[in-house]
Design a protein around this motif. Structure first.
Motif, PDB file in Angstrom:
ATOM      1  N   SER A  38      53.531  34.281  38.423  1.00 32.05           N
ATOM      2  CA  SER A  38      53.036  34.795  37.143  1.00 32.05           C
ATOM      3  C   SER A  38      51.652  35.414  37.276  1.00 32.05           C
ATOM      4  O   SER A  38      51.368  36.455  36.658  1.00 32.05           O
ATOM      5  N   VAL A  39      50.781  34.818  38.073  1.00 32.05           N
ATOM      6  CA  VAL A  39      49.431  35.350  38.221  1.00 32.05           C
ATOM      7  C   VAL A  39      49.455  36.694  38.939  1.00 32.05           C
ATOM      8  O   VAL A  39      48.784  37.647  38.518  1.00 32.05           O
ATOM      9  N   VAL A  40      50.239  36.810  40.008  1.00 32.41           N
ATOM     10  CA  VAL A  40      50.365  38.099  40.695  1.00 32.41           C
ATOM     11  C   VAL A  40      50.969  39.127  39.747  1.00 32.41           C
ATOM     12  O   VAL A  40      50.581  40.303  39.751  1.00 32.41           O
ATOM     13  N   GLY A  41      51.884  38.698  38.904  1.00 30.89           N
ATOM     14  CA  GLY A  41      52.518  39.606  37.961  1.00 30.89           C
ATOM     15  C   GLY A  41      51.560  40.164  36.928  1.00 30.89           C
ATOM     16  O   GLY A  41      51.833  41.206  36.329  1.00 30.89           O
ATOM     17  N   GLN A  42      50.420  39.504  36.711  1.00 32.87           N
ATOM     18  CA  GLN A  42      49.430  39.963  35.750  1.00 32.87           C
ATOM     19  C   GLN A  42      48.404  40.922  36.350  1.00 32.87           C
ATOM     20  O   GLN A  42      47.600  41.505  35.631  1.00 32.87           O
ATOM     21  N   ALA A  43      48.412  41.085  37.675  1.00 30.89           N
ATOM     22  CA  ALA A  43      47.382  41.874  38.352  1.00 30.89           C
ATOM     23  C   ALA A  43      47.437  43.341  37.929  1.00 30.89           C
ATOM     24  O   ALA A  43      48.511  43.933  37.823  1.00 30.89           O
ATOM     25  N   THR A  44      46.258  43.913  37.715  1.00 29.82           N
ATOM     26  CA  THR A  44      46.168  45.335  37.376  1.00 29.82           C
ATOM     27  C   THR A  44      45.372  46.134  38.410  1.00 29.82           C
ATOM     28  O   THR A  44      45.573  47.347  38.538  1.00 29.82           O
ATOM     29  N   THR A  45      44.471  45.491  39.140  1.00 34.62           N
ATOM     30  CA  THR A  45      43.648  46.224  40.106  1.00 34.62           C
ATOM     31  C   THR A  45      43.625  45.587  41.491  1.00 34.62           C
ATOM     32  O   THR A  45      43.635  46.299  42.497  1.00 34.62           O
ATOM     33  N   GLU A  46      43.602  44.247  41.586  1.00 33.99           N
ATOM     34  CA  GLU A  46      43.294  43.631  42.875  1.00 33.99           C
ATOM     35  C   GLU A  46      43.927  42.251  43.002  1.00 33.99           C
ATOM     36  O   GLU A  46      43.865  41.431  42.086  1.00 33.99           O
ATOM     37  N   VAL A  47      44.543  42.006  44.156  1.00 30.27           N
ATOM     38  CA  VAL A  47      45.025  40.677  44.534  1.00 30.27           C
ATOM     39  C   VAL A  47      44.424  40.335  45.890  1.00 30.27           C
ATOM     40  O   VAL A  47      44.555  41.104  46.847  1.00 30.27           O
ATOM     41  N   LEU A  48      43.744  39.200  45.964  1.00 28.87           N
ATOM     42  CA  LEU A  48      43.220  38.689  47.227  1.00 28.87           C
ATOM     43  C   LEU A  48      43.862  37.327  47.479  1.00 28.87           C
ATOM     44  O   LEU A  48      43.836  36.462  46.598  1.00 28.87           O
ATOM     45  N   ALA A  49      44.425  37.137  48.670  1.00 28.95           N
ATOM     46  CA  ALA A  49      45.064  35.861  48.991  1.00 28.95           C
ATOM     47  C   ALA A  49      44.644  35.426  50.383  1.00 28.95           C
ATOM     48  O   ALA A  49      44.409  36.256  51.270  1.00 28.95           O
ATOM     49  N   MET A  50      44.541  34.110  50.567  1.00 24.55           N
ATOM     50  CA  MET A  50      44.289  33.545  51.879  1.00 24.55           C
ATOM     51  C   MET A  50      45.257  32.379  52.068  1.00 24.55           C
ATOM     52  O   MET A  50      45.486  31.588  51.148  1.00 24.55           O
ATOM     53  N   THR A  51      45.831  32.279  53.280  1.00 25.92           N
ATOM     54  CA  THR A  51      46.757  31.197  53.565  1.00 25.92           C
ATOM     55  C   THR A  51      46.685  30.846  55.039  1.00 25.92           C
ATOM     56  O   THR A  51      46.342  31.691  55.879  1.00 25.92           O
ATOM     57  N   TYR A  52      46.970  29.602  55.341  1.00 28.10           N
ATOM     58  CA  TYR A  52      46.988  29.151  56.738  1.00 28.10           C
ATOM     59  C   TYR A  52      48.325  29.541  57.361  1.00 28.10           C
ATOM     60  O   TYR A  52      48.401  30.440  58.178  1.00 28.10           O
ATOM     61  N   SER A  53      49.389  28.906  56.946  1.00 29.10           N
ATOM     62  CA  SER A  53      50.711  29.325  57.388  1.00 29.10           C
ATOM     63  C   SER A  53      51.366  30.132  56.281  1.00 29.10           C
ATOM     64  O   SER A  53      50.939  30.098  55.123  1.00 29.10           O
ATOM     65  N   ALA A  54      52.401  30.863  56.629  1.00 24.93           N
ATOM     66  CA  ALA A  54      53.121  31.659  55.643  1.00 24.93           C
ATOM     67  C   ALA A  54      54.553  31.856  56.117  1.00 24.93           C
ATOM     68  O   ALA A  54      54.816  31.974  57.312  1.00 24.93           O
ATOM     69  N   ALA A  55      55.456  31.852  55.176  1.00 26.11           N
ATOM     70  CA  ALA A  55      56.861  32.148  55.429  1.00 26.11           C
ATOM     71  C   ALA A  55      57.385  32.879  54.209  1.00 26.11           C
ATOM     72  O   ALA A  55      56.905  32.650  53.088  1.00 26.11           O
ATOM     73  N   ALA A  56      58.335  33.770  54.435  1.00 25.61           N
ATOM     74  CA  ALA A  56      58.832  34.598  53.348  1.00 25.61           C
ATOM     75  C   ALA A  56      59.330  33.726  52.194  1.00 25.61           C
ATOM     76  O   ALA A  56      60.175  32.856  52.369  1.00 25.61           O
ATOM     77  N   TYR A  57      58.760  33.960  51.023  1.00 25.93           N
ATOM     78  CA  TYR A  57      59.155  33.283  49.797  1.00 25.93           C
ATOM     79  C   TYR A  57      59.508  34.384  48.813  1.00 25.93           C
ATOM     80  O   TYR A  57      58.642  35.081  48.295  1.00 25.93           O
ATOM     81  N   LYS A  58      60.800  34.589  48.580  1.00 24.43           N
ATOM     82  CA  LYS A  58      61.286  35.781  47.890  1.00 24.43           C
ATOM     83  C   LYS A  58      60.640  36.032  46.527  1.00 24.43           C
ATOM     84  O   LYS A  58      60.274  37.179  46.223  1.00 24.43           O
ATOM     85  N   PRO A  59      60.485  35.030  45.668  1.00 22.20           N
ATOM     86  CA  PRO A  59      59.849  35.321  44.367  1.00 22.20           C
ATOM     87  C   PRO A  59      58.427  35.863  44.505  1.00 22.20           C
ATOM     88  O   PRO A  59      58.033  36.785  43.786  1.00 22.20           O
ATOM     89  N   LEU A  60      57.653  35.312  45.457  1.00 29.70           N
ATOM     90  CA  LEU A  60      56.289  35.791  45.659  1.00 29.70           C
ATOM     91  C   LEU A  60      56.296  37.184  46.273  1.00 29.70           C
ATOM     92  O   LEU A  60      55.521  38.061  45.867  1.00 29.70           O
ATOM     93  N   THR A  61      57.170  37.410  47.260  1.00 30.35           N
ATOM     94  CA  THR A  61      57.258  38.734  47.871  1.00 30.35           C
ATOM     95  C   THR A  61      57.610  39.784  46.833  1.00 30.35           C
ATOM     96  O   THR A  61      57.035  40.882  46.819  1.00 30.35           O
TER      97      THR A  61
END
Length: 256
Positions: A111-134
């Motif tokens: 929901s938060v990414v869905g509200q973005a209008t100009t900028e998204v900054l993310a940091m993560t240690y590990s990551a794996a494809a998560y379809k809703p976020l992608t």
């Protein structure tokens, strides 16, 4: 360019510059200063491109400098007021507790990414494809939102991460010019064994999600993870500014 596009550029400039520098910019415009003078006067290097976009929007929309100055002062006042109002919510992954009002990590990320209008900054240690976020990140990129994601690397983790590189979780976004992946190179780590372990998400410098969850399905849904969602106040903007300064200094570098 429409007035609405100018207003969007002005709002972005206020968010990047902050109220004090926005008022300085408004004064320079009211005094009829040249583009070269204004860009030279901007003290934050990271703000230069934003101010440049604003000035282009002003020229294309044909708005008088005095009116632009009034817009900027009004935006600055509203932005200051908004920052004074801070909302903090607990966020959890894992088993739900009916009757206890907490939000789920999976819901917040999307929901938060869905509200973005100009900028998204993310940091993560590990990551794996998560379809809703992608899908949410892809939609943001299609809207023209700048997406910057900092990941750890297998080499950087020193054997503590296995499997494919975390960056591969975002391979579906590779075709978007507004999406950039970053890492913390080993030659920038003062201590051997230091890790890029931050897990944050900042949207439009107005919303900050900070927690223990990595950008994985396990982190979003299955593990017991805890975090907070912060709207307003200084924390979102300061977090974004910190990441941008690390990028500017070369502590964080583009992942190729």
């Amino acid at each position: 360019m429409s007035r609405a596009e100018f207003e969007a550029a002005a709002a972005e400039a206020v968010a990047v510059l902050g109220p004090a520098q926005t008022k300085d910019l408004a004064g320079q415009l009211a005094e009829g200063r040249s583009r070269e003078y204004i860009l030279h006067a901007v003290r934050m290097r990271t703000a230069g491109p934003t101010v440049h976009r604003l000035l282009n929007a002003v020229d294309l929309a044909g708005i008088p400098a005095g009116e632009v100055a009034m817009y900027l002062r009004g935006f600055a006042a509203a932005w200051t007021r908004q920052r004074e109002l801070t909302e903090v919510q607990p966020v959890w992954s894992g088993p739900p507790t009916p009757g206890v009002p907490v939000r789920s990590t999976a819901q917040v990320l999307v929901s938060v990414v869905g509200q973005a209008t100009t900028e998204v900054l993310a940091m993560t240690y590990s990551a794996a494809a998560y379809k809703p976020l992608t899908a949410a990140l892809r939609a943001a990129a299609e809207r023209g939102v700048g997406v910057d994601i900092v990941v750890e690397t297998i080499q950087g983790a020193g054997g503590l991460l296995t499997g494919p590189e975390p960056a591969r979780a975002f391979s579906e976004l590779a075709g978007f010019t507004t999406v950039r992946l970053w890492h913390w190179p080993l030659d920038q780590r003062e201590e051997r064994g230091a890790r890029q372990h931050a897990k944050i998400l900042v949207v439009d410098r107005q919303v900050l999600f900070l927690g223990s969850a990595n950008l994985t399905a396990s982190g979003a849904r299955h593990n017991i993870e805890a975090g907070v969602l912060i709207r307003g106040g200084t924390a979102p903007a300061r977090s974004a500014e910190h990441v941008r300064e690390l990028q500017r200094r070369g502590v964080l570098r583009p992942l190729k």
